[in-house]
Design a protein around this motif. Structure first.
Motif, short mmCIF file in Angstrom:
data_model
loop_
_atom_site.label_atom_id
_atom_site.label_comp_id
_atom_site.label_asym_id
_atom_site.label_seq_id
_atom_site.Cartn_x
_atom_site.Cartn_y
_atom_site.Cartn_z
N ALA A 135 1.33 -5.75 -10.47
CA ALA A 135 0.18 -4.97 -10.94
C ALA A 135 0.21 -3.63 -10.24
O ALA A 135 0.76 -3.50 -9.14
CB ALA A 135 -1.13 -5.70 -10.63
N ILE A 136 -0.36 -2.64 -10.90
CA ILE A 136 -0.41 -1.29 -10.35
C ILE A 136 -1.87 -0.88 -10.22
O ILE A 136 -2.64 -1.00 -11.18
CB ILE A 136 0.33 -0.29 -11.28
N VAL A 137 -2.22 -0.39 -9.05
CA VAL A 137 -3.55 0.19 -8.81
C VAL A 137 -3.31 1.61 -8.33
O VAL A 137 -2.56 1.83 -7.39
CB VAL A 137 -4.34 -0.60 -7.74
N THR A 138 -3.92 2.58 -9.01
CA THR A 138 -3.76 3.97 -8.61
C THR A 138 -5.13 4.59 -8.37
O THR A 138 -6.15 4.11 -8.88
CB THR A 138 -3.02 4.79 -9.68
N THR A 174 0.84 -1.19 0.00
CA THR A 174 0.00 0.00 0.00
C THR A 174 0.88 1.24 0.00
O THR A 174 2.04 1.19 0.38
CB THR A 174 -0.95 0.01 1.21
N GLY A 175 0.31 2.37 -0.43
CA GLY A 175 1.16 3.51 -0.67
C GLY A 175 0.92 4.76 0.13
O GLY A 175 1.65 5.71 -0.05
N SER A 176 -0.06 4.79 0.98
CA SER A 176 -0.33 6.06 1.65
C SER A 176 -0.21 5.91 3.15
O SER A 176 -0.60 4.90 3.73
CB SER A 176 -1.74 6.55 1.32
N THR A 177 0.35 6.94 3.77
CA THR A 177 0.42 6.99 5.23
C THR A 177 -0.47 8.08 5.80
O THR A 177 -0.46 8.32 6.99
CB THR A 177 1.88 7.23 5.69
N ARG A 178 -1.24 8.70 4.94
CA ARG A 178 -2.11 9.80 5.39
C ARG A 178 -3.28 9.25 6.20
O ARG A 178 -3.88 8.25 5.87
CB ARG A 178 -2.63 10.59 4.20
N THR A 179 -3.61 9.98 7.27
CA THR A 179 -4.69 9.55 8.15
C THR A 179 -5.82 10.56 8.23
O THR A 179 -6.83 10.30 8.87
CB THR A 179 -4.15 9.30 9.57
N SER A 180 -5.64 11.72 7.62
CA SER A 180 -6.71 12.72 7.66
C SER A 180 -6.75 13.48 6.35
O SER A 180 -5.84 13.39 5.53
CB SER A 180 -6.50 13.68 8.83
N SER A 181 -7.81 14.23 6.16
CA SER A 181 -7.98 14.98 4.92
C SER A 181 -7.93 16.47 5.22
O SER A 181 -7.93 16.85 6.36
CB SER A 181 -9.30 14.58 4.27
N VAL A 233 -9.82 1.75 -1.04
CA VAL A 233 -9.19 1.16 -2.22
C VAL A 233 -8.42 -0.10 -1.83
O VAL A 233 -8.56 -1.16 -2.46
CB VAL A 233 -8.26 2.17 -2.92
N ASN A 234 -7.62 -0.04 -0.77
CA ASN A 234 -6.84 -1.20 -0.34
C ASN A 234 -7.73 -2.37 0.06
O ASN A 234 -7.45 -3.52 -0.30
CB ASN A 234 -5.92 -0.83 0.82
N THR A 235 -8.79 -2.09 0.79
CA THR A 235 -9.71 -3.15 1.21
C THR A 235 -10.40 -3.78 0.00
O THR A 235 -10.53 -5.00 -0.07
CB THR A 235 -10.75 -2.59 2.20
N TYR A 236 -10.80 -2.96 -0.96
CA TYR A 236 -11.44 -3.48 -2.17
C TYR A 236 -10.49 -4.41 -2.93
O TYR A 236 -10.87 -5.51 -3.34
CB TYR A 236 -11.91 -2.34 -3.07
N ILE A 237 -9.25 -3.98 -3.14
CA ILE A 237 -8.28 -4.79 -3.88
C ILE A 237 -7.99 -6.08 -3.13
O ILE A 237 -7.99 -7.17 -3.70
CB ILE A 237 -6.98 -3.99 -4.15
N GLN A 238 -7.77 -5.99 -1.83
CA GLN A 238 -7.48 -7.18 -1.03
C GLN A 238 -8.65 -8.16 -1.07
O GLN A 238 -8.45 -9.36 -1.30
CB GLN A 238 -7.15 -6.80 0.41
N THR A 239 -9.86 -7.67 -0.87
CA THR A 239 -11.04 -8.53 -0.90
C THR A 239 -11.23 -9.17 -2.26
O THR A 239 -11.53 -10.36 -2.36
CB THR A 239 -12.29 -7.72 -0.48
N SER A 240 -11.04 -8.39 -3.32
CA SER A 240 -11.20 -8.92 -4.68
C SER A 240 -10.22 -10.06 -4.95
O SER A 240 -10.58 -11.08 -5.54
CB SER A 240 -11.01 -7.81 -5.72
N LEU A 241 -8.98 -9.89 -4.54
CA LEU A 241 -7.98 -10.94 -4.74
C LEU A 241 -8.31 -12.18 -3.91
O LEU A 241 -8.20 -13.32 -4.39
CB LEU A 241 -6.59 -10.42 -4.39
N LEU A 274 -8.70 8.18 0.66
CA LEU A 274 -9.31 7.11 -0.11
C LEU A 274 -8.65 5.75 0.11
O LEU A 274 -9.24 4.72 -0.16
CB LEU A 274 -9.25 7.44 -1.61
N HIS A 275 -7.41 5.76 0.58
CA HIS A 275 -6.65 4.52 0.58
C HIS A 275 -7.26 3.37 1.38
O HIS A 275 -7.16 2.23 0.94
CB HIS A 275 -5.18 4.75 0.95
N PRO A 276 -7.91 3.59 2.51
CA PRO A 276 -8.48 2.43 3.20
C PRO A 276 -9.52 1.69 2.35
O PRO A 276 -9.52 0.46 2.28
CB PRO A 276 -9.12 3.02 4.47
#
Length: 145
Positions: free
Chosen positions: A119-122, A15-22, A31-39, A27-29
């Motif tokens: 694979a790359i997911v952006t 995973t690529g982001s360390t940001r915790t606030s906006s 996106v990461n959960t979607y990709i992990q679940t899909s795999l 978006l990263h939580p």
């Protein structure tokens, strides 16, 4: 004889982001959960590697004598070494991949990634959806493996 696998691949999800606030929206939580679940739904074993779990990486894994790297760095090296392939998920920051992801990738030698598919997911809140980050990350992944 064709050998058929009865189980999925062992995938390292970097995973690529360390940001915790906006702002911008974090978006990263999602996106990461979607990709992990899909795999996982496709039968793959997924191990998530998140740069937020590291202290500042000061020295690459390959610069330590064998068995002398910090424990977290050694654990991630083993995950990457045992992975059949890897997926890099990154936001687009200033037309580039996340510095946290690049820092993580750069701390492991290319032999760790050699001959493994990637694979790359952006993603981005902007109009290009992370395309420019994918283009920039492609050259790094080509060099690694």
């Amino acid at each position: 004889t064709t050998k058929t696998s009865t189980h999925g691949l062992n995938i390292a999800l970097l995973t690529g982001s360390t940001r915790t606030s906006s702002p911008p929206t974090v978006l990263h939580p999602r996106v990461n959960t979607y990709i992990q679940t899909s795999l996982q739904q496709r039968g793959h074993v997924v191990t998530r590697i998140d740069p937020i779990d590291f202290v500042l990486l000061e020295k690459p894994h390959f610069a330590y004598p064998p068995g002398k790297a910090p424990l977290k760095l050694q654990e991630v090296h083993e995950i990457l070494k045992e992975a059949d392939g890897y997926v890099c998920v990154t936001p687009e920051y200033n037309h580039s991949p996340s510095p946290a992801l690049l820092n993580t990738l750069n701390h492991f030698g290319s032999s760790t990634f050699s001959f493994k598919p990637s694979a790359i997911v952006t993603y981005s809140a902007g109009q290009w959806g992370g395309t420019r980050a994918a283009v920039a990350l492609r050259t790094t992944l080509s060099e690694l493996g």
